[in-house]
Design a protein around this motif. Structure first.
Motif, PDB file in Angstrom:
ATOM      1  N   ALA A  49     -25.183 -36.662  12.143  1.00 56.31           N
ATOM      2  CA  ALA A  49     -26.391 -37.118  11.455  1.00 56.31           C
ATOM      3  C   ALA A  49     -27.051 -35.930  10.764  1.00 56.31           C
ATOM      4  O   ALA A  49     -26.850 -34.781  11.154  1.00 56.31           O
ATOM      5  N   SER A  52     -33.249 -34.682   5.758  1.00 56.27           N
ATOM      6  CA  SER A  52     -33.734 -33.791   4.719  1.00 56.27           C
ATOM      7  C   SER A  52     -34.929 -32.979   5.216  1.00 56.27           C
ATOM      8  O   SER A  52     -35.494 -33.252   6.276  1.00 56.27           O
ATOM      9  N   SER A  57     -35.185 -38.498   3.998  1.00 52.76           N
ATOM     10  CA  SER A  57     -33.817 -39.017   3.859  1.00 52.76           C
ATOM     11  C   SER A  57     -33.025 -38.694   5.112  1.00 52.76           C
ATOM     12  O   SER A  57     -33.111 -37.581   5.631  1.00 52.76           O
ATOM     13  N   THR A  58     -32.287 -39.672   5.579  1.00 49.12           N
ATOM     14  CA  THR A  58     -31.424 -39.473   6.736  1.00 49.12           C
ATOM     15  C   THR A  58     -30.014 -39.955   6.413  1.00 49.12           C
ATOM     16  O   THR A  58     -29.818 -40.816   5.544  1.00 49.12           O
ATOM     17  N   TYR A  59     -29.055 -39.387   7.125  1.00 50.89           N
ATOM     18  CA  TYR A  59     -27.648 -39.670   6.891  1.00 50.89           C
ATOM     19  C   TYR A  59     -26.960 -39.779   8.250  1.00 50.89           C
ATOM     20  O   TYR A  59     -27.269 -39.012   9.164  1.00 50.89           O
ATOM     21  N   TYR A  60     -26.015 -40.711   8.342  1.00 48.37           N
ATOM     22  CA  TYR A  60     -25.339 -40.924   9.620  1.00 48.37           C
ATOM     23  C   TYR A  60     -23.847 -41.139   9.411  1.00 48.37           C
ATOM     24  O   TYR A  60     -23.412 -41.724   8.419  1.00 48.37           O
ATOM     25  N   LYS A  65     -24.058 -45.124  13.358  1.00 49.32           N
ATOM     26  CA  LYS A  65     -25.090 -45.898  12.662  1.00 49.32           C
ATOM     27  C   LYS A  65     -25.571 -47.045  13.528  1.00 49.32           C
ATOM     28  O   LYS A  65     -24.776 -47.765  14.135  1.00 49.32           O
ATOM     29  N   ILE A 102     -28.551 -30.291   1.681  1.00 53.77           N
ATOM     30  CA  ILE A 102     -27.909 -31.363   2.454  1.00 53.77           C
ATOM     31  C   ILE A 102     -26.375 -31.337   2.371  1.00 53.77           C
ATOM     32  O   ILE A 102     -25.709 -31.527   3.392  1.00 53.77           O
ATOM     33  N   VAL A 106     -23.718 -32.654   5.302  1.00 51.17           N
ATOM     34  CA  VAL A 106     -23.181 -34.010   5.244  1.00 51.17           C
ATOM     35  C   VAL A 106     -21.769 -34.057   4.671  1.00 51.17           C
ATOM     36  O   VAL A 106     -20.925 -34.823   5.129  1.00 51.17           O
ATOM     37  N   THR A 107     -21.505 -33.223   3.673  1.00 49.45           N
ATOM     38  CA  THR A 107     -20.254 -33.351   2.920  1.00 49.45           C
ATOM     39  C   THR A 107     -19.178 -32.356   3.353  1.00 49.45           C
ATOM     40  O   THR A 107     -18.048 -32.738   3.634  1.00 49.45           O
TER      41      THR A 107
END
Length: 124
Positions: A49, A52, A57-60, A65, A102, A106-107
């Motif tokens: 996860a 920002s 902003s959030t990412y999972y 999720k 980010i 994330v990437t």
């Protein structure tokens, strides 16, 4: 430099919950995106996860999720990972990470800063 110290790991039964914390120091915390990764024995480290700098902003990862929630408190220089409905496959060493962008979290999976990790064990 940014120093990251995780806490909150431990042993939990499947279906249970656990909250990890990561305390940051050294630079202005609110300038950094934060993330969590995990690594199970014999497996590569994987993204879990990210959040920002503002928390807007959030990412999972797909695998978490709906079960995990990342949040941050910029006044306390701390990022959290609330984990619910834990499964045995969630067992791993969980690492906190920081980067001023980010995508490295994330990437690419190569953020600038890492914590030392905290162990999460899930019993079935």
């Amino acid at each position: 430099q940014v120093q990251l110290v995780e806490s909150g790991g431990g042993l939990v039964q499947a279906g249970g919950s656990l909250r990890l914390s990561c305390a940051a120091s050294g630079r202005t915390f609110s300038n950094y995106a934060m993330g969590w990764f995990r690594q199970a024995p014999g497996k590569e480290r994987e993204f879990v996860a990210a959040i920002s700098w503002s928390g807007g902003s959030t990412y999972y990862a797909d695998s978490v999720k709906g079960r995990f929630t990342i949040s941050r408190d910029n006044d306390k220089n701390t990022v959290y990972l609330q984990m619910s409905s834990l499964k045995p496959e969630d067992a791993a060493v969980y690492y906190c990470a920081a980067d001023n962008r980010i995508p490295p979290i994330v990437t690419t999976g190569h953020p600038d800063y890492w914590g030392q990790g905290t162990q999460v064990t899930v019993s079935s």
